[in-house]
Design an enzyme around this catalytic site. Structure first.
Site, PDB file in Angstrom:
ATOM      1  N   GLY A 194       1.289   7.064  -9.124  1.00 38.87           N
ATOM      2  CA  GLY A 194      -0.156   7.052  -9.303  1.00 38.87           C
ATOM      3  C   GLY A 194      -0.577   6.430 -10.615  1.00 38.87           C
ATOM      4  N   GLY A 195      -1.143   7.245 -11.505  1.00 37.22           N
ATOM      5  CA  GLY A 195      -1.737   6.716 -12.718  1.00 37.22           C
ATOM      6  C   GLY A 195      -3.195   6.350 -12.467  1.00 37.22           C
ATOM      7  N   GLU A 236      -5.499  11.062 -10.506  1.00 34.71           N
ATOM      8  CA  GLU A 236      -6.665  11.156 -11.379  1.00 34.71           C
ATOM      9  C   GLU A 236      -7.930  10.714 -10.630  1.00 34.71           C
ATOM     10  OE1 GLU A 236      -6.015   9.326 -15.245  1.00 34.71           O
ATOM     11  OE2 GLU A 236      -3.854   9.511 -15.011  1.00 34.71           O
ATOM     12  N   MET A 302      -2.643  16.127 -20.062  1.00 33.36           N
ATOM     13  CA  MET A 302      -3.113  14.895 -20.707  1.00 33.36           C
ATOM     14  C   MET A 302      -4.127  15.233 -21.802  1.00 33.36           C
ATOM     15  SD  MET A 302      -3.308  12.295 -17.429  1.00 33.36           S
ATOM     16  CE  MET A 302      -4.198  13.423 -16.356  1.00 33.36           C
ATOM     17  N   ALA A 303      -3.614  15.735 -22.916  1.00 38.07           N
ATOM     18  CA  ALA A 303      -4.451  16.222 -24.018  1.00 38.07           C
ATOM     19  C   ALA A 303      -4.837  15.079 -24.957  1.00 38.07           C
ATOM     20  CB  ALA A 303      -3.734  17.342 -24.764  1.00 38.07           C
ATOM     21  N   ASP A 305      -7.591  11.185 -24.995  1.00 32.33           N
ATOM     22  CA  ASP A 305      -8.774  10.509 -24.430  1.00 32.33           C
ATOM     23  C   ASP A 305      -9.976  11.447 -24.373  1.00 32.33           C
ATOM     24  OD1 ASP A 305      -7.318   8.206 -24.195  1.00 32.33           O
ATOM     25  OD2 ASP A 305      -6.953   8.413 -22.045  1.00 32.33           O
ATOM     26  N   TRP A 436       2.448   9.653 -24.070  1.00 34.31           N
ATOM     27  CA  TRP A 436       1.995   8.420 -23.429  1.00 34.31           C
ATOM     28  C   TRP A 436       1.795   7.393 -24.535  1.00 34.31           C
ATOM     29  CZ3 TRP A 436       1.619   6.237 -18.778  1.00 34.31           C
ATOM     30  CH2 TRP A 436       0.970   4.997 -18.708  1.00 34.31           C
TER      31      TRP A 436
END
Length: 496
Positions: A194-195, A236, A302-303, A305, A436
């Site tokens: 995905g992504g 996402e 995803m801590a 952005d 990331w």
């Protein structure tokens, strides 16, 4: 995570209400015996202790605590123990690899081998426990999971690869990473599906049982063909209840398929299932977290952005505390839903986000800087930009670089913030850290990499290594190496 512990040799006494009471010392009991009986009892006790110490001093737990059967533990026979030890030696030769340390999880992107000049041999295996190989794509009409760049994934020949091998053979990044697995038995590799770019293809798949079935079967096929230890889903994001429910079903079906695959192989191994999880309330509140948690091995949060070009105010993009969004708030929410702390892996950005024409955090901005590879995003290895000063907010646990002449601010995690986050992960008992992505780290020169503004490497230490050292010892549970069902001859033969 596997662990070793001494086998108890004394049974606990139980009080009338059913609660355990401390066992009286053996010495005080023996003193009540007559002298002949004392001698006889001492001889028997010595023989018993010698027998236990010689054979059953330790035993291995199942891979995960919640998988332990709800029955009393029994000791194996000598023949069973010998058989298990021989089988372990043949399959993986990892009997002494300890678990229960922290996870250090890094995304390896298949496009990193091009302009970024980051092939598999650059991966800092000593600082990682897991690699998330990004990304596989999904066909929205059929549900099939497929590789997004087969040349990079399976075909490119690296140093030492022959062009004259007979048969059908695997090359590319997957062969190179499998060889890393053989050399570093703690290193496990998951295919990330995905992504952000490919995620829209999930929407029709998760709500359709037939498409989910194709997704699961094709993903497990890729795992076996390419020598992987598990699967990671980066969806996402589910946008409504139907998609969120379908996501749960997809993960359940993946878990069952991985377990069936292991049983079919005769593998005493748990192939991993993880996801990339959101840290924005509008996203994570849509998830059915308890149902998902029942089948996931850990969550990669995803801590980052938290702020960017889409905002009107410059702000921190990965602050631990405070602000409209924060890592601690998101982590606290998942814990409140019942997710165990040691299954939560906190994401850390190996990049910075730019805000142009601003006075700094909390102030308006106009535009973004040119970035390293895309506008507004700089690799950590290129930060702080020349002429910038690094500033830090101790309460938020956040840092940024600021150039007083150009008025460009770049929100990024400095070494000091990385160390503080690693220490916090350790204190809070979290599972570990996720990065990331690995090509953005400070890890030496890159031969033939494109140079220029925004790409020039700056002094400093690896952020991955810095966080690792602050967290504590890493998990060393073993990977899996046997892929007899692979379509590739050399993978079936273990790349021998």
């Amino acid at each position: 995570m596997a662990a070793y512990e001494p086998v108890p040799t004394d049974e606990q006494q139980v009080s009338p209400d059913g609660s355990p009471t401390p066992t009286k010392p053996a010495r005080s009991r023996l003193l009540k015996l007559s002298k002949p009986l004392l001698v006889l009892a001492a001889l028997c006790l010595t023989a018993l202790v010698s027998y236990k110490a010689g054979q059953w001093s330790v035993e291995r737990r199942p891979p995960f605590e919640d998988e332990r059967p709800a029955v009393a533990e029994t000791h194996p026979t000598a023949a069973q123990d010998t058989e298990k030890a021989v089988a372990s030696s043949i399959v993986n030769d990892t009997a002494e690899m300890p678990g229960n340390g922290k996870y250090s999880v890094g995304y390896f992107v298949n496009w990193g081998i091009y302009g970024r000049k980051f092939p598999p041999h650059k991966i800092p295996v000593q600082d990682l426990t897991h690699i998330l190989y990004a990304f596989a794509n999904v066909r929205p009409d059929s549900g099939e999971v497929f590789l997004s760049d087969t040349w990079a994934d399976q075909e490119i020949h690296y140093a030492g690869d022959s062009w004259g091998d007979t048969g059908k053979n695997l090359y590319g990044n997957f062969k190179a990473i499998y060889k890393l697995k053989k050399e570093h038995r703690h290193l496990k590799v998951l295919l990330s599906i995905g992504g952000w770019t490919y995620s829209p293809s999930f929407h029709p798949v998760v709500v359709n049982p037939a498409l989910r079935s194709k997704f699961v079967a094709s993903a497990v096929r890729l795992l076996e063909d390419n020598g992987l230890d598990g699967l990671d889903v980066d969806y996402e994001y589910p946008s409504d209840e139907a998609q969120a429910r379908g996501y749960v079903e997809l993960l359940r079906e993946m878990r069952h398929a991985l377990d069936r695959h292991a049983a079919k192989k005769g593998a005493n191994y748990r192939f991993l299932l993880t996801i990339a999880a959101p840290c924005g309330p509008d996203k994570y509140r849509k998830l059915f977290v308890r149902e998902m948690d029942a089948v996931l091995d850990f969550w990669n949060l995803m801590a980052y952005d938290f702020s960017g070009s889409w905002d009107s105010i410059a702000n921190h993009q990965a602050n631990l505390f405070g602000g409209p969004l924060s890592a601690s708030e998101a982590i606290g929410w998942y814990i409140a839903q019942g997710v165990a702390r040691d299954k939560l892996v906190m994401g850390i950005p190996v990049y910075g986000r730019s805000f142009a024409n601003t006075d700094g955090p909390g102030a308006p901005f106009q535009g973004i800087g040119q970035g390293s590879w895309e506008a507004g995003v700089y690799d950590y290895r290129a930060l702080p930009l020349p002429g910038s000063y690094v500033l830090q907010d101790d309460q938020a646990v956040a840092s940024w670089a600021y150039h007083y002449q150009t008025r460009e601010m770049v929100s990024f995690d400095s070494e000091a913030v990385g160390a503080a986050k690693g220490a916090w992960i350790g204190r809070e008992g979290l599972g570990g850290s996720m990065f990331w992505e690995l090509s953005g780290d400070k890890n030496g020169e890159r031969e033939d990499m494109e140079r220029g503004p925004g790409k020039e490497p700056q002094p400093g230490r690896s952020l991955v290594a810095t966080v690792k050292e602050a967290m504590g010892g890493l998990d060393k549970s073993p990977n899996w190496l046997e892929y007899g069902g692979s379509q590739f001859d050399n993978m079936r033969n273990g790349m021998e």
